[in-house]
Design an enzyme around this catalytic site. Structure first.
Site, mmCIF file in Angstrom:
data_model
loop_
_atom_site.group_PDB
_atom_site.id
_atom_site.type_symbol
_atom_site.label_atom_id
_atom_site.label_comp_id
_atom_site.label_asym_id
_atom_site.label_seq_id
_atom_site.Cartn_x
_atom_site.Cartn_y
_atom_site.Cartn_z
ATOM 1 N N ASP A 193 5.867 -5.930 9.592
ATOM 2 C CA ASP A 193 6.184 -6.538 10.873
ATOM 3 C C ASP A 193 4.974 -6.543 11.808
ATOM 4 O O ASP A 193 4.270 -5.537 11.935
ATOM 5 C CB ASP A 193 7.331 -5.749 11.523
ATOM 6 C CG ASP A 193 7.785 -6.340 12.830
ATOM 7 O OD1 ASP A 193 8.465 -7.372 12.808
ATOM 8 O OD2 ASP A 193 7.455 -5.756 13.894
ATOM 9 N N GLU A 241 -1.150 0.882 -7.465
ATOM 10 C CA GLU A 241 -0.756 2.009 -8.312
ATOM 11 C C GLU A 241 0.642 1.824 -8.890
ATOM 12 O O GLU A 241 1.045 2.561 -9.809
ATOM 13 C CB GLU A 241 -0.797 3.312 -7.502
ATOM 14 C CG GLU A 241 -2.182 3.679 -6.977
ATOM 15 C CD GLU A 241 -2.123 4.861 -6.023
ATOM 16 O OE1 GLU A 241 -1.067 5.538 -5.987
ATOM 17 O OE2 GLU A 241 -3.117 5.096 -5.304
#
Length: 539
Positions: free
Chosen positions: A211, A266
């Site tokens: 956001d 990852e």
């Protein structure tokens, strides 16, 4: 094998998110499972079959974190917990499990430009000028005469600074005073945000919508913003009078996004989308998604506040994201913008327009976002002042259109109290026109907008050209929008009459185009107002 794994096997040539259709849920308004009048996580889980049946790839949940709800969840008090009105972490885990079993990915909002003033970090930060979190927020001394440090204005109206007697300083807030600005320049703040990222990815979240990311870093020199030139745009709040050069959009933001991407890398098959608004949004969206080591895509505002949908506007927006550059995302509606059918057409043409609009959205190059109820054709609800909940609308009434009108309860049943959203009193009133648009009504009608949406999304999901193909525009008369999409040997022609006057246009090799989907009376290369057609080329 669950549905999610099955989808991954069939679409292994591209990342799952490239060309995805994503369904936004505003949790307060989707389905209330316990009768308190507010939607919740168990309610979402109970209705995931409806979403999976649309044919979308993922759901995006607006904030459900612990919050005092000054801005209805966009003021986070604990990034690692669920607010009790929405349920528990166990409820969230159950939602993830059910979504994945249905073949749906789950995205969540992350609100990192600011927290709630009730967050433990801010409580500690404001306690003194010498504590471990003293610099985790943006504090500054008053000017010699006591006025705020800069002329920066908040989005919701008034100065972007509030005096705090505990520290004898001002703290910054780009939005409500209850939303103090995090100091995202601070390495410890960045480390904590990356730890929060791992917390949710470890729980199985498939991606973040971040956001107001361009509000996450300010100018450390605290320079005043210059005045904005008067271009004739209405100015309804002090924020509109400035060029926002120094209160936001600092050049260090991309570096933090690269660190964030390192964490995401990852975890396999995860996704990031930025919300970037404002006058400089186009440059910043491309900056934040550049190089393959920042965010995957950015969420365009081109259509969310447009008062008209025009062929020239769509063409310009799409051509601004050419092949080989960053990957775009598009939405016609969301929780901050008025419902599109109320902005772009009249009630008597709303159904035809909604069908054409849905087909157009599915034909755009990029990711597409559907807002809850858009598949039903929900219109903007007029909320009387005494029922308003939106803090921005209340502060700027009557000049600002309430966001509440696009956040009203999802109509599930035409025969149940409160249209099946709750057994209690809903936090916002149900839409007066929404009974006829309820899910149970449209589910029983094979000619409904809901049924049409399923057909449209099925076509997009099965079409390499629509999901990830290139786009090329044709010149066409009036408000007729014409373009082709092509990928993997598939070539599609997409035609939409966005105007109120019928148009005729014949493509080259017309006999080789076979219609796949048409709406609004499109046929024989004549297009009635609010009609659309997608055709496949067959040699």
């Amino acid at each position: 094998m669950n549905q999610l794994a099955a989808k991954a096997e069939t679409r292994n040539a591209q990342p799952w998110w490239r060309g995805a259709a994503i369904y936004q849920i505003y949790p307060r308004s989707f389905f209330d499972s316990n009768g308190d009048g507010i939607g919740d996580l168990p309610g979402i889980t109970a209705r995931l079959d409806h979403i999976a049946g649309l044919g979308v790839d993922a759901v995006w949940l607006s904030p459900f974190f612990k919050s005092p709800m000054a801005d209805f969840g966009y003021d986070v008090a604990d990034y690692r917990d669920v607010d009790p009105i929405f349920g528990t972490l166990a409820d969230f885990d159950a939602l993830i499990a059910r979504a994945h079993a249905l073949g749906l990915r789950v995205l969540i909002d992350q609100v990192w430009a600011h927290t709630s003033d009730q967050h433990a970090w801010f409580i500690e930060s404001r306690a003194s000028r010498a504590n471990p979190k003293a610099d985790w927020y943006v504090w500054h001394d008053a000017k010699p005469e006591g006025s705020p440090p800069t002329n920066w204005q908040s989005v919701f109206g008034g100065p972007a600074w509030t005096w705090d007697a505990r520290r004898g300083q001002y703290y910054m807030h780009n939005f409500l005073k209850e939303q103090p600005q995090l100091n995202c320049h601070h390495p410890e703040v960045q480390a904590e945000l990356l730890a929060i990222t791992r917390f949710w990815l470890d729980r199985g979240v498939d991606g973040f919508r971040i956001d107001a990311i361009n509000f996450s870093m300010h100018d450390p020199e605290f320079r005043d913003n210059p005045p904005a030139p008067d271009d004739g745009t209405p100015r309804t709040r002090p924020f509109d009078f400035q060029l926002h050069i120094y209160n936001q959009s600092h050049a260090d933001i991309p570096g933090f996004l690269e660190r964030l991407r390192g964490v995401f890398d990852e975890y396999p098959d995860r996704f990031t989308v930025a919300e970037v608004g404002g006058a400089d949004a186009d440059r910043e969206m491309k900056l934040f998604t550049a190089g393959g080591n920042r965010l995957n895509t950015a969420y365009g505002f081109d259509f969310l506040y447009a008062s008209r949908l025009t062929a020239a506007g769509v063409r310009a927006a799409l051509q601004n994201w050419p092949a080989g550059g960053s990957w775009p995302s598009w939405a016609f509606e969301n929780h901050d913008a008025p419902r599109a059918v109320s902005r772009w057409t009249r009630p008597k043409t709303a159904d035809a327009f909604a069908r054409m609009k849905m087909l157009l959205l599915a034909a755009l190059r990029g990711n597409i976002f559907l807002y809850y109820g858009e598949e039903l054709g929900l219109d903007q609800v007029e909320i009387p002042f005494e029922a308003l909940q939106d803090p921005e609308a209340i502060a700027n009434w009557p000049r600002t259109l309430s966001r509440d009108g696009a956040r009203t309860p999802m109509p599930w049943s035409s025969t149940a109290p409160e249209l099946g959203f709750t057994s209690g009193r809903p936090w916002l009133p149900v839409g007066p026109n929404h009974e006829a648009l309820a899910v149970n009504v449209q589910d029983a009608d094979p000619a409904s907008l809901l049924a049409w949406t399923r057909r449209v999304l099925a076509l997009r999901g099965a079409s390499p050209a629509l999901r990830t193909g290139d786009i090329a525009f044709h010149d066409a008369p009036g408000e007729l929008l014409a373009f082709e999409r092509a990928a993997e040997g598939e070539r599609l022609l997409c035609l939409f009459n966005l105007g109120d006057v019928a148009q005729h246009w014949t493509p080259a090799n017309a006999s080789h185009w076979r219609p796949l989907l048409a709406t609004g009376g499109a046929g024989d290369w004549t297009f009635a107002p609010h009609s659309g057609l997608i055709a496949r080329y067959e040699a």
